[in-house]
Design a protein around this motif. Sequence first.
Motif, PDB file in Angstrom:
ATOM      1  N   ALA A 188      -4.917   1.358  -2.461  1.00 54.31           N
ATOM      2  CA  ALA A 188      -3.753   1.545  -1.194  1.00 54.31           C
ATOM      3  C   ALA A 188      -4.341   1.610   0.116  1.00 54.31           C
ATOM      4  O   ALA A 188      -3.785   1.074   0.911  1.00 54.31           O
ATOM      5  N   THR A 189      -5.493   2.310   0.266  1.00 56.99           N
ATOM      6  CA  THR A 189      -6.130   2.501   1.667  1.00 56.99           C
ATOM      7  C   THR A 189      -6.654   1.000   2.055  1.00 56.99           C
ATOM      8  O   THR A 189      -6.761   0.568   3.287  1.00 56.99           O
ATOM      9  N   GLY A 218       0.830  -1.118  -0.176  1.00 58.78           N
ATOM     10  CA  GLY A 218      -0.005   0.083   0.141  1.00 58.78           C
ATOM     11  C   GLY A 218       0.808   1.271  -0.092  1.00 58.78           C
ATOM     12  O   GLY A 218       0.747   2.190  -0.557  1.00 58.78           O
ATOM     13  N   LEU A 219       1.783   1.195   0.894  1.00 60.35           N
ATOM     14  CA  LEU A 219       2.947   2.442   0.871  1.00 60.35           C
ATOM     15  C   LEU A 219       3.631   2.600  -0.535  1.00 60.35           C
ATOM     16  O   LEU A 219       3.669   3.637  -1.103  1.00 60.35           O
ATOM     17  N   ALA A 220       3.995   1.632  -1.067  1.00 57.78           N
ATOM     18  CA  ALA A 220       4.479   1.580  -2.456  1.00 57.78           C
ATOM     19  C   ALA A 220       3.790   2.231  -3.371  1.00 57.78           C
ATOM     20  O   ALA A 220       4.167   3.084  -4.427  1.00 57.78           O
ATOM     21  N   LEU A 221       2.255   2.006  -3.200  1.00 52.57           N
ATOM     22  CA  LEU A 221       1.482   2.573  -4.325  1.00 52.57           C
ATOM     23  C   LEU A 221       1.442   4.122  -4.143  1.00 52.57           C
ATOM     24  O   LEU A 221       1.286   4.954  -5.135  1.00 52.57           O
ATOM     25  N   ALA A 264       8.817  10.723   0.758  1.00 56.60           N
ATOM     26  CA  ALA A 264       8.572  10.445   2.210  1.00 56.60           C
ATOM     27  C   ALA A 264       7.947   9.046   2.410  1.00 56.60           C
ATOM     28  O   ALA A 264       8.407   8.006   3.034  1.00 56.60           O
ATOM     29  N   PHE A 265       6.973   8.671   1.379  1.00 56.68           N
ATOM     30  CA  PHE A 265       6.486   7.342   1.224  1.00 56.68           C
ATOM     31  C   PHE A 265       7.277   6.435   0.874  1.00 56.68           C
ATOM     32  O   PHE A 265       7.345   5.067   1.484  1.00 56.68           O
ATOM     33  N   THR A 266       8.169   6.527  -0.076  1.00 59.53           N
ATOM     34  CA  THR A 266       9.382   5.562  -0.393  1.00 59.53           C
ATOM     35  C   THR A 266      10.168   5.220   0.530  1.00 59.53           C
ATOM     36  O   THR A 266      10.552   4.196   1.179  1.00 59.53           O
ATOM     37  N   ALA A 267      10.485   6.343   1.716  1.00 61.67           N
ATOM     38  CA  ALA A 267      11.432   5.842   2.999  1.00 61.67           C
ATOM     39  C   ALA A 267      10.572   5.113   3.853  1.00 61.67           C
ATOM     40  O   ALA A 267      11.017   4.129   4.565  1.00 61.67           O
ATOM     41  N   ALA A 268       9.105   5.339   3.806  1.00 59.27           N
ATOM     42  CA  ALA A 268       8.443   4.325   4.724  1.00 59.27           C
ATOM     43  C   ALA A 268       8.363   2.876   4.486  1.00 59.27           C
ATOM     44  O   ALA A 268       8.424   2.126   5.044  1.00 59.27           O
TER      45      ALA A 268
END
Length: 443
Positions: free
Chosen positions: A341-342, A321-324, A417-421
Amino acid sequence: MIVLDITVMNVALPRIHTDLHFSTTGLSWVMNAYSLVFGGLLLLGGRAGDLFGRRTLFIVGITLFTLASLVGGLAPTAPWLIGARIAQGIGGAMAGPSTLALLTTIFTEPKQRIRVLALFSGMSSAGFAIGLIIGGLLTEWFGWRSALFINVPFGAAAAVLALRYLPGSVRQPARLDLPGAFTATAGIATLVYGFIHAAADGWGNTTTVLTLAIGAALLATFLTIEFRTAQPLLPLRLFADRTRAAAYANMFLGPMAGMSMFFFLTQYLQEVRAMSALATGFAFLPTAALMFVMVRLIPRLLPRLGPKPLTITGTVLMGTGLALLALLRTDTGYFPMLFVATVLLGCGLGLAFSPLNVIIMSTVPAQDAGAAGGALQTLQQTGSALGLAVLVTIFGTAARATTGSPEQVLVGGITAAFTAAVCIVVLTFLVALTFPGKTARTG
């Protein structure tokens, strides 16, 4: 109430940003001021409950939390609101560990205790669901201040009912580890301030380097104190069990990645896609609803499957989901990508982390219940706060390097930020691999 207050404020952030003139990076302190104080003082709150009585700490904490909510709703300036959020964190730190400790010591039969702890997780997930929707409704119809005022009647009712119905708890001999509490709270707060400062002024800035060094030194001092103290805030014996230690690790890493989703996606939906606060709240409904559904299934799935397949499946779903979300563009619509994603994040968060409360608390001796509950919630809250600080730093750095319209700059920071997550989720997955399969202790 404690979890609801986090999600309610997430939806209200853009309105708070405008009304109280917060900076973009400073806005995260509306969340961090609460999370830092709450997380930093939870260990002290757990030990204080052992000393002064868990019922007493619960009632005093709920009362303080309620009064601070009232004061925050009246805030005319940004510092006023931050001060009220700090007071809320103190009240939550008094009540939170006592909640888990009371449940663990009152319900002593193993199956009943697992059911109660699972219900506790379910109520936390219900807080997410209610907070996202109620936050959107209140912010849209009555303004962001009503998101704080809503705590007042419920907090007053909780305090009154606790006086009448909660049984008294036996006070145990304990000494408050004030040096440990000070160094832990100050160290975490200083580190997060350093990360926030880096987001605004860069990693090479003197203040950034100095605060990060001081924060690391304070945390090292805290660990030294805990090794040498007879009654530490964080008893090291809690980590002697390998499964419990791994659960604690994931309780820290999971919120670092997962909770940031609410912060950054709220900014995207309202600032880039121009969605209202109410529509933003309903956009998170699949995540919140599926978290609650997954939590309801945990008491049935955990004894049959054990923690390993649940946490591995959950972390994979959350990472997907975070990758999307890392693929967002300025013209990305809610359907299908954001919706998918959600959904993935709702299932992932529910499966990956709901078993952790049961794993950690179900086998803890009564005398360690307060400390174990405090440690659990401390790692959860500090992980969330530190994760948000790190990701805000990455967001600020990436946004400064992005050219184009304000929306393109914002999206550039959010996707970084999402990539780092996603990278943090990989660490969570590796920890999940160390869990045992089906075990007698989880049944």
